[in-house]
Design an enzyme around this catalytic site. Sequence first.
Site, short mmCIF file in Angstrom:
data_model
loop_
_atom_site.label_atom_id
_atom_site.label_comp_id
_atom_site.label_asym_id
_atom_site.label_seq_id
_atom_site.Cartn_x
_atom_site.Cartn_y
_atom_site.Cartn_z
N GLU A 129 67.21 37.37 2.52
CA GLU A 129 66.61 38.62 3.04
C GLU A 129 66.71 39.64 1.92
O GLU A 129 67.79 40.08 1.58
CB GLU A 129 67.33 39.07 4.30
CG GLU A 129 66.59 40.14 5.08
CD GLU A 129 66.98 41.55 4.68
OE1 GLU A 129 66.28 42.12 3.81
OE2 GLU A 129 67.96 42.06 5.21
N CYS B 283 67.17 47.99 4.11
CA CYS B 283 66.07 47.16 3.63
C CYS B 283 64.78 47.41 4.40
O CYS B 283 63.70 47.45 3.82
CB CYS B 283 66.45 45.68 3.72
SG CYS B 283 67.76 45.20 2.60
#
Length: 476
Positions: free
Chosen positions: A249, A283
């Site tokens: 990720e 993120c």
Amino acid sequence: MDGMTQGEQFHMFVDGQHKQAEESREVRDPATGEVIGLAPVGTRSDLDAAVAAAKRAQPGWAQQSDEVRAQACRKLANIIDDHSAELAQLLTKEQGKPLKGIGSEFELGGCSAWLNATAQLALPVEVIQDDDAARVEKRYVPLGVIGSITPWNWPLLIAIWHIAPSIRAGNTVVIKPSPYTTLSTLRMVELLAAALPQGVLNVVADGEGVAEGLTTHKDVDKIIFTGSTETGKKIMVAAAPTLKKLTLEMGGNDAGIVLPDVDPKAVAEGIFWGAFINNGQTCAALKRLYVHDDIYDEICSELAQLAETMPMGPGLDESNVLGPIQNEMQFQKVTRLASSSPTEGGRVITGGAPREGKGFFFPITLIADAREGMACVDEEQFGPLLPIIRFTEVDDAIRQANSLDVDLAASVWSKDIDRALAIAERLVAGTVYINKHGEVAPHIPFGGARYSSMGVEFGIEGLKSCTNIKVYNIAK
């Protein structure tokens, strides 16, 4: 380091016991610069010992019943709850985020919630065929040893995102925390590992050869990584010779498109927190805002009012809602992007320069009249800076939103849900939010597109990613 006396010495935890380090380093509070503790410096030898312990423990852990492993997750959740005050204080001192609000206490609550949610998941035997010829079953079996590499922005919560499905599925874990947020992770993992069978969960601090050793080790079967795209690419290369499974990720320069039918005052707060949760150090935070010309000035004004009234300061002061940028490297990046914006044609509405005094404090910075090609638009800023881009044609906004290759999430803001969904279908992203941005939950799969992600986390899909499929084909 000989002669160091400031701060408590923290330790690694391997094979059910503390592991001493030959060398330590100071860890400082990003809000004050004060030393808060001494982190061990890990070595390749420490890493090898942790992997060996995890490999020894894994067969016995895999043989435990599904309910035993589910109960272990619930037990770990209770441990988090029992120690949340201690861990939240340490996290705030080390990471910088506020203790209250959407800060350290919130993060610890998320850790507990994710463990409990993972305990509720199950991977029962699936019957593919059962007739006169054969019975064919599909089972999900553990991979073995999983290596976890975690970031500094949500260090404890993301550690749990890696640990919970791994142990729930019958794997053992070796975790390497970010060098920027080592202490809180060491302490949390120590508490959790002590409640599990020896060797099931191990933590090794960063040091020369540790990350490389984890990604290349022949006895590590999978790497779960959260961090930058560039580092993710390096992990993929390093893991290739041993054909490790990967969940990566990575970066996300996430776009939001605001249509002209919204009420600027009504959506401003949702947009603001979509961009600036955790001071923008997330993120999936909103990092490029495309606003229709008809409401552009109003949106800019509403966001500026919120920014200018948002208290920022040391996280242990409960009056503060935002803390410092976590580390000097990121502080310098945000400073560079903010200072270059006016020279590239952007207009600073509020903020724009570091705050004087101690700590890595940078005020919320809004850049109006931003456009593609500017550094603050094309680079993921990962901090308290948001470029706001004007558009008149939705097709052009979609084109710009899709023009970069790190597509973790996106959002569309409109009163017309059908129109918003039609736009969402054209956006490249792992998740598209409608009239919100950045929400994650343990039951909802989470991952990205293109260079932002490989694989997904959370929910049943995330649990399956910690397993191999094993087929039993039985003749009748």
